[in-house]
Design an enzyme around this catalytic site. Structure first.
Site, mmCIF file in Angstrom:
data_model
loop_
_atom_site.group_PDB
_atom_site.id
_atom_site.type_symbol
_atom_site.label_atom_id
_atom_site.label_comp_id
_atom_site.label_asym_id
_atom_site.label_seq_id
_atom_site.Cartn_x
_atom_site.Cartn_y
_atom_site.Cartn_z
ATOM 1 N N CYS A 150 0.812 -1.216 0.000
ATOM 2 C CA CYS A 150 0.000 0.000 0.000
ATOM 3 C C CYS A 150 0.844 1.264 0.000
ATOM 4 O O CYS A 150 0.398 2.304 -0.512
ATOM 5 C CB CYS A 150 -0.979 -0.001 1.183
ATOM 6 N N ASP A 151 2.059 1.231 0.541
ATOM 7 C CA ASP A 151 2.939 2.408 0.520
ATOM 8 C C ASP A 151 3.154 2.921 -0.898
ATOM 9 O O ASP A 151 3.344 4.122 -1.119
ATOM 10 C CB ASP A 151 4.321 2.100 1.092
ATOM 11 N N ALA A 152 3.136 1.987 -1.846
ATOM 12 C CA ALA A 152 3.382 2.352 -3.241
ATOM 13 C C ALA A 152 2.379 3.372 -3.754
ATOM 14 O O ALA A 152 2.668 4.102 -4.704
ATOM 15 C CB ALA A 152 3.346 1.107 -4.129
ATOM 16 N N LEU A 153 1.212 3.452 -3.104
ATOM 17 C CA LEU A 153 0.177 4.373 -3.574
ATOM 18 C C LEU A 153 0.482 5.823 -3.210
ATOM 19 O O LEU A 153 -0.200 6.731 -3.693
ATOM 20 C CB LEU A 153 -1.189 3.946 -3.035
ATOM 21 N N PHE A 154 1.482 6.040 -2.387
ATOM 22 C CA PHE A 154 2.028 7.388 -2.212
ATOM 23 C C PHE A 154 3.210 7.621 -3.147
ATOM 24 O O PHE A 154 3.413 8.733 -3.641
ATOM 25 C CB PHE A 154 2.484 7.606 -0.768
#
Length: 369
Positions: A150-154
């Protein structure tokens, strides 16, 4: 467990004592002069205490906040530091063309390009994203999709949407939609309206998988903060008539509603969203991103001011108690993929400062009266 809960109670008590000097009506904490001075102080301290390679994802988040601080303060010194960073990096992303972490720093390159109009500042970013769109890499081979955490979505979506807007090329929006929806389908919990960090935190049909000490699912505060901050930056770039814009807005609203229900009495969020009693102290990075996103939602008219403003005010007051007189943002959970307990008032990381800077850049725009 008794010791952990006792420590948490003591820390919350300590924070309440600290907060006694502030109220949501305190004009100092919310005054433009105070906010600008505090942002400058935090930028200055962090620049004097570098910690990672400049192209690292941690600095991608930090410099996103530094650019927001520049837009807020118009400080020539902050702009000089941004340009110096880009020149030292030779405007290059990290080495992995298919890994979102390695293009996070490109958010700042593109923002600076918009000021300077020097194509060399974004050419390597364009080349890297184009290669990612054409050549499946290790992330797809190892995980089945490119943005599997989910970090990738930043880290990734803001870059793709920035390129779409900057180059007037809708193909970047299409690529972002495709990759984002894959991550959403895998990690977004439709009941909790929160993202799991990655597939290892999902609970299977038999109810088996990683859980917190209270038996609830693990939803990491900073992980969901990454998503919220990324949504803000993505929506800032998407055209108003983009066909999937309302889909992103719906996610943003759902997560915002869930997050204010999980905010603790001291104004901060715990590193584990669904088991706050087991984790001592508020956590600065997740709380900073949440404050940033909720304030932005109010400023854009997406979130109801009456409902969300008190939460933002509490969060901003609380975040300011975590900043030392020198400008160090403390109570930041160290690098990791899940909730942690091993941090304190002395724990800092560059992304924690970045989240604080982003929060201040939106809080200053709030119309409090």
């Amino acid at each position: 467990m008794i010791h952990i809960r006792r420590n948490a109670q003591l820390i919350v008590f300590g924070l309440v004592v600290v907060f006694a000097g502030f109220t949501s009506a305190d004009p100092n904490v919310f005054s433009p002069d105070y906010i600008k001075a505090t942002l400058k102080k935090a930028v200055d301290w962090q620049l004097k205490h570098p910690k990672h390679k400049l192209t690292d994802w941690t600095n991608g988040a930090f410099y996103s906040g530094v650019f927001a601080a520049y837009e807020t303060t118009r400080s020539p010194e902050i702009l000089d530091s941004l340009m110096a960073m880009g020149e030292r990096n030779k405007w290059q992303p990290g080495a992995r063309y298919d890994h979102a972490d390695d293009i996070a720093i490109c958010q700042t390159y593109i923002n600076l390009y918009r000021l300077k109009k020097d194509r060399r500042m974004i050419q390597a970013t364009i080349d890297t994203v184009q290669k990612m769109s054409r050549v499946p890499g290790k992330e797809v081979a190892n995980h089945g999709l490119t943005w599997w955490w989910c970090d990738a979505l930043f880290m990734g979506p803001p870059v793709l949407s920035q390129l779409g807007k900057t180059l007037n090329d809708p193909s970047y929006y299409v690529l972002n939609d495709s990759l984002y929806k894959q991550t959403y389908k895998l990690l977004y919990n439709q009941d909790e309206h929160l993202f799991a960090r990655d597939a290892t935190y999902l609970i299977n049909a038999a109810g088996e998988g990683k859980k917190e000490s209270n038996g609830k699912k693990i939803f990491w505060s900073r992980g969901n903060g990454w998503v919220m901050g990324g949504l803000v930056q993505l929506l800032n770039e998407l055209p108003k008539n983009h066909p999937t814009r309302n889909w992103y807005v719906t996610i943003f609203k759902q997560m915002s509603e869930r997050l204010i229900s999980l905010q603790q009495a001291d104004g901060l969020w715990r590193s584990s969203l669904l088991d706050p009693d087991a984790y001592p102290g508020g956590e600065a990075s997740g709380s900073g991103f949440d404050c940033y996103a909720l304030a932005w939602g109010i400023n854009q008219g997406i979130l109801d001011k009456k409902t969300y403003l008190p939460a933002v005010q509490k969060a901003w007051v609380a975040l300011n108690t975590l900043v030392s007189p020198e400008g160090r943002v403390g109570w930041v959970q160290p690098i990791g993929a899940d909730p942690r307990r091993n941090f304190s008032a002395d724990s800092w990381e560059v992304y924690g400062t970045g989240a604080f800077l982003l929060a201040g850049s939106e809080v200053i725009k709030l119309k409090l009266k």
